[in-house]
Write a protein that holds these residues in place. Structure first.
Motif, PDB file in Angstrom:
ATOM      1  N   VAL A   1       3.257   0.894  -6.430  1.00 60.61           N
ATOM      2  CA  VAL A   1       2.715   1.967  -5.590  1.00 60.61           C
ATOM      3  C   VAL A   1       1.214   1.793  -5.380  1.00 60.61           C
ATOM      4  CG1 VAL A   1       2.248   4.450  -5.495  1.00 60.61           C
ATOM      5  CG2 VAL A   1       4.500   3.631  -6.192  1.00 60.61           C
TER       6      VAL A   1
ATOM      7  N   ILE B   1       3.922   4.857   2.067  1.00 61.50           N
ATOM      8  CA  ILE B   1       2.840   5.521   1.345  1.00 61.50           C
ATOM      9  C   ILE B   1       1.504   5.088   1.946  1.00 61.50           C
ATOM     10  CG2 ILE B   1       1.721   5.856  -0.897  1.00 61.50           C
ATOM     11  CD1 ILE B   1       4.388   4.970  -2.174  1.00 61.50           C
TER      12      ILE B   1
ATOM     13  N   GLU C   1      -1.800  10.889  -2.102  1.00 64.92           N
ATOM     14  CA  GLU C   1      -0.451  10.403  -1.818  1.00 64.92           C
ATOM     15  C   GLU C   1       0.031   9.437  -2.890  1.00 64.92           C
ATOM     16  OE1 GLU C   1       0.892   9.075   1.894  1.00 64.92           O
ATOM     17  OE2 GLU C   1      -0.277  10.503   3.091  1.00 64.92           O
TER      18      GLU C   1
ATOM     19  N   ALA D   1       3.228  10.052  -5.165  1.00 68.33           N
ATOM     20  CA  ALA D   1       4.310   9.062  -5.171  1.00 68.33           C
ATOM     21  C   ALA D   1       4.631   8.616  -6.598  1.00 68.33           C
ATOM     22  CB  ALA D   1       3.921   7.859  -4.325  1.00 68.33           C
TER      23      ALA D   1
END
Length: 258
Positions: free
Chosen positions: A46, A200, A207, A211
């Motif tokens: 991520v 994303i 964010e 996430a």
């Protein structure tokens, strides 16, 4: 699905047959450790937008990369051997011996390639397909758990209290097998790549934080379901096969032995 593959089921049933409920706590802590490993992998994917293999490639020198690659390949081969063998044995048992072991191996190879082609229809459809498989496993093994009716106090004690009374080499080997079946290198590499399928905006710290939070919740739920199903399998085989000989297991209702 990676925590409910034939290797996991094989290690579960052997654990129940060899050590009864004694190694359930090993199963629990293996899943907890696996959750932390999954969390590290998902945060990497991520935050950086790259999966673990890409990070290793850019972060290590060529000799280290080659050694790491060989080590991971050996670990994956060692893990997948029991997947293929376990699936072949399952086909043989379910067909009452009509499908030989080599035939089960060929079927496993074919269905692996088919699963790879399913990815062409979209990751969400592939996830939904695996969700159906996991639901089927949960219902099937849950039914077997109810039918076997293991002692609930012994099951809870085996999960909560770390112990290994009168353990020998077979129990120790099985404990190592449980850990190895749960924490596998390709799970970690895969998870760091799967999280990139979600859209994303990595320029927005909020964010990224959100996430990471929901991916962790998703992983925790997945491993919780996996743990429950694995407990079902261990308990069923602990109740039905622990301390039993092949002679006892083959006695029919008429008392004949085959």
């Amino acid at each position: 699905i990676a925590y409910l593959d034939p290797g996991n089921i094989e290690s579960d049933l052997q654990s129940g047959a060899i050590a009864q409920y004694t190694l359930l706590w090993v199963l629990l802590w293996s899943h907890i450790l696996g959750l932390f490993m999954q969390r590290f992998a998902l945060r990497l994917g991520v935050t950086t937008g790259r999966h673990l293999a890409e990070v290793c490639y850019s972060g290590y020198s060529p000799p280290v990369r080659i050694l790491l690659w060989l080590a991971i390949e050996l670990a994956i081969i060692g893990s997948d051997m029991q997947e293929v063998i376990g699936t072949a044995i399952a086909f043989s048992l379910l067909s009452n011996g009509k499908i030989p072991l080599w035939g089960g191996v060929l079927i496993t190879i074919v269905d692996t390639v088919v699963f790879l082609f399913l990815d062409k229809y979209g990751l969400r459809k592939l996830e939904a397909f695996f969700a159906v498989l996991i639901t089927t496993m949960a219902i099937s093994f849950g039914f077997e758990y109810v039918q076997a009716a293991p002692d609930q106090s012994e099951v809870v004690y085996g999960i909560v209290v770390p112990h290994c009374t009168n353990c020998g080499i077979p129990q120790l080997t099985q404990a190592i097998g449980i850990i190895g079946a749960v924490i596998m290198p390709h799970n970690i590499y895969l998870h760091s790549a799967l999280v990139r399928s979600r859209q994303i905006d990595r320029k927005q710290p909020k964010e990224i934080k959100e996430a990471n939070k929901y991916f962790f919740i998703e992983s925790a739920l997945a491993l919780f379901v996996s743990f429950i199903i694995n407990v079902f399998v261990v308990s069923v085989f602990a109740e039905g096969f622990y301390g039993q000989t092949l002679e006892h297991l083959n006695v029919t209702a008429s008392g004949k032995i085959y």
